[in-house]
Every structure is written in structure tokens, then in C-alpha cells.
Design a protein around this motif. Sequence first.
Motif, short mmCIF file in Angstrom:
data_model
loop_
_atom_site.label_atom_id
_atom_site.label_comp_id
_atom_site.label_asym_id
_atom_site.label_seq_id
_atom_site.Cartn_x
_atom_site.Cartn_y
_atom_site.Cartn_z
N THR A 388 37.13 29.66 30.28
CA THR A 388 36.71 28.24 30.66
C THR A 388 37.98 27.36 30.50
O THR A 388 37.65 26.40 30.79
CB THR A 388 35.62 27.90 29.94
N SER A 389 39.08 27.85 30.66
CA SER A 389 40.20 27.08 30.61
C SER A 389 40.21 26.22 31.96
O SER A 389 40.16 26.70 33.09
CB SER A 389 41.39 27.69 30.25
N LEU A 390 40.75 25.00 32.07
CA LEU A 390 41.12 24.43 32.99
C LEU A 390 42.08 25.01 33.90
O LEU A 390 43.30 25.37 33.50
CB LEU A 390 41.53 23.00 32.77
N ASN A 391 42.10 25.07 35.46
CA ASN A 391 43.03 25.76 36.32
C ASN A 391 43.00 26.93 36.09
O ASN A 391 44.26 27.59 36.56
CB ASN A 391 44.14 25.02 36.36
N ALA A 392 42.29 27.82 35.27
CA ALA A 392 42.13 29.18 35.14
C ALA A 392 42.17 30.04 36.44
O ALA A 392 40.88 29.68 37.20
CB ALA A 392 41.19 29.67 34.05
N MET A 393 42.74 30.94 36.71
CA MET A 393 42.64 31.67 38.12
C MET A 393 41.60 32.96 37.74
O MET A 393 41.44 33.57 36.91
CB MET A 393 43.83 32.17 38.89
N ILE A 394 40.73 33.11 38.72
CA ILE A 394 39.71 34.12 38.83
C ILE A 394 39.89 35.23 40.12
O ILE A 394 39.74 34.81 41.13
CB ILE A 394 38.23 33.62 38.93
N PRO A 395 40.50 36.32 39.83
CA PRO A 395 40.90 37.20 40.83
C PRO A 395 39.61 37.91 41.31
O PRO A 395 38.56 38.08 40.54
CB PRO A 395 41.65 38.08 40.26
N MET A 396 39.41 38.15 42.63
CA MET A 396 38.21 38.31 43.47
C MET A 396 38.85 39.77 44.31
O MET A 396 39.68 39.69 45.04
CB MET A 396 37.40 37.69 44.05
N ARG A 397 38.19 40.75 44.31
CA ARG A 397 38.32 42.02 45.26
C ARG A 397 37.65 41.86 46.42
O ARG A 397 38.04 42.78 47.21
CB ARG A 397 38.15 43.31 44.38
N GLN A 398 36.65 40.75 46.53
CA GLN A 398 35.93 40.76 47.92
C GLN A 398 35.66 39.33 48.04
O GLN A 398 35.27 38.79 47.10
CB GLN A 398 34.56 41.67 47.50
N LEU A 399 35.63 38.91 49.08
CA LEU A 399 35.33 37.40 49.50
C LEU A 399 33.83 37.17 49.27
O LEU A 399 33.02 38.09 49.59
CB LEU A 399 35.77 37.03 50.84
N GLY A 400 33.71 35.99 48.57
CA GLY A 400 32.25 35.57 48.07
C GLY A 400 31.53 36.39 47.08
O GLY A 400 30.29 36.45 46.89
N ALA A 401 32.57 37.01 46.26
CA ALA A 401 32.05 37.93 45.13
C ALA A 401 31.54 37.18 43.91
O ALA A 401 30.80 37.57 43.00
CB ALA A 401 33.20 38.90 44.58
N ILE A 402 31.88 35.72 43.93
CA ILE A 402 30.99 34.91 43.12
C ILE A 402 30.58 33.59 43.73
O ILE A 402 31.00 33.32 44.70
CB ILE A 402 32.35 33.99 42.40
#
Length: 537
Positions: A388-402
Motif C-alpha cells: 500500500t505504499s504511495l507510488n508503488a509499482m504493480i507488475p502485470m503479465r496481462q493487460l487488465g489483470a487488475i
Amino acid sequence: MSSANELKPMSIEELESWVQAALTDAADYTDHTRSPHSAEAMRYWLGHPFSESGHSPKEEENRSQIVDRSLHDAVNQVLPALMRIFFGSEKAIAFTPRKLQDVEVAEQATDFVNYLFRDKNQGYRVLLDVLQDTLIKGTGVAQVFFDERTESQTRELSNVSAEAYQYIAQQGIWQIINAEQNEDGTFELDLSKEENTGEIVIESVPPEELLIDRYSVSEDETKLIARRQHLRVSDLIEMGYPLESFQDYIGPDQEYKSNEEWLLRHPTHQFHTEEDSDLANREVIYVEAYCRVDVLGTGRRQLRKICTAGNAYNIINNEPVDEHPFVLFRMQPLPHSVEGMSLYDEVGDLQRIRSALLRNQLDSLSLSVNPRFAYLEQAVDIDALENTSLNAMIPMRQLGAIQPIDIPNTASQVFPMLEYLDKIAEARTGISRASQGLEAEHLQSTTRAAVEMQRGAAEARLELIARNIAETGMRPLYEKILRLATFHGSPEEIYQIRGQYVPVDPTSWPKMTARVSLPLGGLDTQSKIATYQLILA
């Protein structure tokens, strides 16, 4: 004819059996009917979780647990107005003379009783406690009595000369308990002095200490009314009881200490189980009961003061009296009952509803700020998603996975509901924003006349509460104080009025009744001034 229907004097054993049965039933009524309801009201006033009372909405883990304070707010809005009424410059209670020549005596009696109540007995503190009990629990209890005690004083004197020793012994004021002579001829003395004192005492009684017959319609005609309390051995000795009269009954009443109302004020009692090693500090369950019972066998009930000690209510004192010392204050008396309704009965359900709405609204706001996410388990690193840190990056292996889960904002529905609940509370209690001092210039599109009409309607409810409290509590309290003053008073009494001490002889006063000087629907101060100005003009 059955012997049970014959008139005959009661034996000591028969009286003790009758008293034990009456007190046991009254204690059961208090501990299992009156006190649980009062304890619930107290928890609401303190803002405790609803789960403590077994009510909904119950608190859930990881959800908002806010508790609305509607009862607390209502009490704090009514209480200052009541204290201002009864401790203002105008006399709320005054004595009425029966003859023309008693007019000055009645005014003097009013001032003297006010002095006894307000100055000598810390009347502000007593009334504050009683009114809070009345508003929160429905019934407040005061006790007024003439307290006769034997006070003991001790002194330790060192290096007392022989002449001083002889003087103390001959004077007789101090009793020499122990005397030891030193090598230089001086003495080490242990002295004791007992003094009998008496004064009118007014106390606020915790509601769970009051025992009353469950079928009572009036406290003045009830079969039994009593005060149950834990006193120290030292207290009973100071009251004049010899140790031998209650020595076998020393020990606390654990059933009384399981009373919900008592435990709410003494939450640490469960951690204290050791008995005091000092006998003078050990507890005794003491009941001061006023019973209407036919002891003489005349067919007519007599009022008797019967005091008991111990869990089995063993009688240690029995004497006839003229009246009991208790006064029951009620905000809204129930018809044909000694009980009364409280602000808890008026707004308790609203406090639960408002708490549920506020909790849901806060949970909704929390989810709007920190929304939940739907994600493809194989395409997202869960540890990165939970960061939950500010500006933390979330890697995704597929577009729209989140995908964030949208939570609708319910504030537009909740706030009108809260306003509606406020109007219900105002209708029930008479407490509104207008009655709290809002002036016409502070309200847009509202005339001063409309505001005054709103305030008048709200104040009518407060005036009724004040009049009920005055009629059920203050008037009988003042009458009892006056009767005690005329019976136990001294011709050399003095009291303070307008900064000066004035001599008074209450023993010479005639019988007088108190009247309440609080008009219903009376003009407020500003309206009175305007009316007087019109008259003078």
C-alpha cells in the motif's frame, strides 16, 4: 378460624422471617429487573460497544465500530438547563405560610433550607448526581437524615511533664489509654476522646442500593423501602452499634457485588478477592429498611425502621419512625408506578440506528479510499498488489489483470436519514438546535418570530421535565429537610444569607408545606423584560 387470620403481636422470630422474605424479594427485583435496565442505559451513555448489552448492531472485526452518542448528547443538553433552574437566582422551591403572621417565618425557612441543602451539604454535587441518574436511568434517589455519630480522636504526646500529665488526667476531656514514664521523669501518652455529633445530611443514593417492594405504586405508601450498602466495621461502630451486635455477620455480599449496575462502576472488583486484614476496614452488608408492618397486632400497619446486618438480613435495630428518608426523582413518572422513563427510553433505539448508519457510511468511505481489487491470479504478483505504499509499482503479465471494484457512494442516502432521525429525537426529547440558542440572524430565510415559536415549543418539553423533577423530588426533599430542622434544630442556629450570618430558631416554626415556583409555559427572561417595558411605557 385459622390462626393466620387472627390479630396478634409478632414475635421477634416472626418479624425477622417477614423482613427476610420482604428484603429478599425486593433485592431480587432490584438485581434482576431494575438494575439490568439501568446498566444498559449507563453503557449507552458511556458509549460502550453494543455487544456488552447484547444489542444490535454488534461489532465486527475489521469493520467500523463507532458508537453514536445520542443519549450522552441529550443528557448534556438538558442537564445544564435543569441545574440553572434549580440553582439560579430565583427560588424554585418556597415554603407556604398557613397564617398571615407566618409570612416572614416562611421566607426565613426557605432561606434556611436552601442554606442547609446548597452550602452545608454540597447541594450542587448531590443534585448533579441525582439528576444524571434521573435523566439516564429514569429514577434518581436522594436520602436526607439526621446523622448521629460518635467521633473518636486520638493523640500521641511525647516528653510530657508530670504537671501536664496531672492536668490532662484531672481535666477529663481526654482519656489516657496508655502512659509510659521515661527515664527523665517525662511521659509518653496515648490519648483518646469521643464526641457525639449530629447534623442533617443529604446524600445521593446509587440506584442499585435502593430496595423497594416490586408492587409499589408510591414510595410513601409502599410496604418496604430500604437502602442496601456495604459499610465498614468502623462505620457501624461510629453509628453506635456495639461490635457484638453484628460481629457474626461481617463479610461482603457477593450476590450484591454481582449486580450489573454495581459492577459497571467497579470493574476491577473481580480482581480483588482478599479480605482486609484490619477488622475495622472489613465490610458488612447493612440494610436500613423502612417497613409498614403490623408488629403490635392492631390490624393497622406501622412504619418501622428495621436495620439488618449480614447476607441473611439479621435484625440489629428495630424502632418506630414517622417517615422514611428517601426521595425519588423522576423525569417522566409512569402512571400508578414508582418508576419513571428516562432519556435512554426516548433515544436508545435511535442511538442504535444512527450507529448502524454511521458504521456503514464509514465502511463505504474506507472502501472508496482503499478499494478492493479483482485480479487474475496467474498474471499479478500478490505481494506487489498488497503493498500500500504511495507510488508503488504493480507488475502485470496481462493487460487488465487488475480491476478495481467500484463501491457506490451512499452519503446521499445516509445524510437525509440522519437528519430524519434528528427530527425524531427532537420530537421525543424537546431538544432542538433552536432550543440551544440559535438566534434569528443565524438562520437563513427564517424570521425571528418563527425561531421564537420553535424555541417555545422545545422549551415547553424542558419545562415539563423540570416541573416533574421539582414535584417528585425537590419539593418532598425540602419538606423532609424542614421537618428534620424543626425536630433536631437548636434555638441557637445561624445561617448565611446575602453574605451575612443570621440567627434562627427552627424549633419554633409551625408546620409548612413547600410549593414549586416553576410556571409551565411561563415567559422567558427576554419576553418578561419586553412585557415589563410595555407596562411601564
